[in-house]
Design a protein around this motif. Structure first.
Motif, PDB file in Angstrom:
ATOM      1  N   ALA A 252      38.794  39.455  -5.921  1.00 31.85           N
ATOM      2  CA  ALA A 252      38.475  39.980  -4.585  1.00 31.85           C
ATOM      3  C   ALA A 252      39.431  39.415  -3.547  1.00 31.85           C
ATOM      4  O   ALA A 252      39.882  40.126  -2.638  1.00 31.85           O
ATOM      5  CB  ALA A 252      37.033  39.631  -4.223  1.00 31.85           C
ATOM      6  N   GLU A 253      39.773  38.147  -3.680  1.00 29.62           N
ATOM      7  CA  GLU A 253      40.718  37.527  -2.746  1.00 29.62           C
ATOM      8  C   GLU A 253      42.088  38.177  -2.861  1.00 29.62           C
ATOM      9  O   GLU A 253      42.748  38.453  -1.854  1.00 29.62           O
ATOM     10  CB  GLU A 253      40.801  36.032  -3.037  1.00 29.62           C
ATOM     11  N   ASP A 254      42.524  38.445  -4.081  1.00 32.95           N
ATOM     12  CA  ASP A 254      43.826  39.092  -4.292  1.00 32.95           C
ATOM     13  C   ASP A 254      43.815  40.554  -3.849  1.00 32.95           C
ATOM     14  O   ASP A 254      44.848  41.094  -3.442  1.00 32.95           O
ATOM     15  CB  ASP A 254      44.220  39.010  -5.767  1.00 32.95           C
ATOM     16  N   ALA A 255      42.638  41.210  -3.939  1.00 31.97           N
ATOM     17  CA  ALA A 255      42.546  42.635  -3.602  1.00 31.97           C
ATOM     18  C   ALA A 255      42.921  42.901  -2.147  1.00 31.97           C
ATOM     19  O   ALA A 255      43.433  43.979  -1.812  1.00 31.97           O
ATOM     20  CB  ALA A 255      41.138  43.144  -3.879  1.00 31.97           C
ATOM     21  N   VAL A 256      42.685  41.923  -1.281  1.00 32.20           N
ATOM     22  CA  VAL A 256      42.999  42.071   0.135  1.00 32.20           C
ATOM     23  C   VAL A 256      44.467  42.440   0.346  1.00 32.20           C
ATOM     24  O   VAL A 256      44.824  43.213   1.241  1.00 32.20           O
ATOM     25  CB  VAL A 256      42.665  40.761   0.889  1.00 32.20           C
TER      26      VAL A 256
END
Length: 348
Positions: A252-256
């Motif tokens: 989720a952090e990388d999806a940003v």
């Protein structure tokens, strides 16, 4: 003693057994549904393995379909008849809180998976039972689809809610992270909304299926940087919508990084473990992006899902991986938790 109903009851971690109970009597305002099939969701898999904590004994199952076998005298016969093929859904919201009353049952303030449902011997969602008392407001007509495929109604309804929350527009670029059943259902619906879809997963067999189901591009994030690939595909604009369908906080952090200015990041999955992530508030401020969550579905979503399935607009055949008879329930659960399948279905 006459015919008895049967239910699958979780009694402990990796402990599940068949229990019998009297076939429920139908009260004036209720309908008795005889279950045809129920799929084993990831939620039930987590209960079985002990990842999701519940108070035992507990009856799981919420992706179920069946036929009406009895109706109470007050049930509207203009809408319902004995023999109707139906999906059962939306039994968990309280329907009395502010969220329910404002049309957001999926975010009920008192959403309760451990209710004691009328007619069942133990608490729980109850779909892994042969007979279930249901209020007509929680029933949805189905036709021209097999029971096994129809069990995908509930997952499809949840994805419908997610896709409509994201407000996909024609011409948008959409990134779907994770190509399990939920990610691939997002892929199908996003494509039908006129988007160019990029699927991302380390399992290249699943990204290949994503391409077959309408995605334009596939990325293996173990081999290439997802955000850089999205940048390349979009000419630097990035994606208007990113769906994270994985349960991993770091993803989720990388999806940003793949979200365009004024884009939307939708966190679809539950997270195990629920580890906090880091997001730049200044980026959020300057980009105008929206960070959104979505869970469950409501009556409107179920209505749309059953129409899409009954009319053949969405084909869910690829997602029924295995079918087991009720007597083989142990094999069914052990197969489901391997993580190499979409949906394992139990027939009653």
């Amino acid at each position: 003693m006459g015919e008895m109903a049967k239910t699958l009851v979780f009694t402990g971690e990796k402990q599940i057994e068949i229990q019998e109970y009297p076939i429920p009597e139908v009260s004036d305002d209720m309908v008795l549904v005889k279950t045809d099939a129920c799929a084993i969701c990831t939620w039930e898999q987590r209960v079985y393995t002990g990842v999701k904590k519940v108070d035992f004994p507990f009856i799981g199952g919420h992706e179920m379909v069946g036929k009406i076998v009895k109706m109470g005298k007050n049930v509207d016969q203009r809408q319902w008849n004995v023999g109707d093929f139906v999906a059962v859904g939306v039994t968990l919201p309280c329907k009395n809180c502010y969220q329910c009353k404002s049309g957001n049952e999926q975010n009920c303030e008192h959403f309760d998976h451990s209710k004691q449902l009328e007619g069942l011997p133990e608490k729980g969602m109850g779909g892994l039972s042969s007979h279930l008392l249901v209020h007509p407001s929680n029933l949805f007509h189905l036709h021209d689809i097999t029971p096994e495929e129809a069990t995908i109604t509930e997952p499809l309804s949840c994805v419908l809610h997610s896709v409509e929350t994201a407000d996909i527009q024609f011409g948008d670029t959409v990134v779907v992270i994770g190509c399990g059943i939920m990610g691939l259902l997002h892929t199908i619906l996003a494509t039908k909304r006129g988007a160019s879809v990029i699927v991302s997963d380390t399992n290249e067999e699943r990204t290949k299926l994503g391409l077959e189901l309408g995605a334009k591009y596939a990325v293996n994030p173990a081999k290439e940087d997802l955000s850089e690939r999205v940048k390349e595909i979009t000419g630097g604009i990035m994606a208007q919508v990113v769906f994270d369908t994985t349960p991993i906080s770091k993803v989720a952090e990388d999806a940003v990084k793949a979200v365009a200015n004024n884009g939307r990041l939708v966190l679809y999955s539950s997270f195990y473990p629920d580890t906090p992530i880091s997001i730049s508030p200044d980026w959020l401020h300057k980009s105008g992006a929206k960070l959104m969550g979505t869970a469950n579905s409501n009556t409107v979503d179920f209505t749309k899902a059953t129409r899409l399935l009954s009319e053949g607009v969405v084909d869910v055949k690829p997602f029924v991986s295995e079918v087991y008879d009720l007597s083989d329930y142990q094999k069914a659960f052990e197969s489901a938790i391997k993580g190499d399948k979409f949906r394992v279905v139990i027939k009653f």
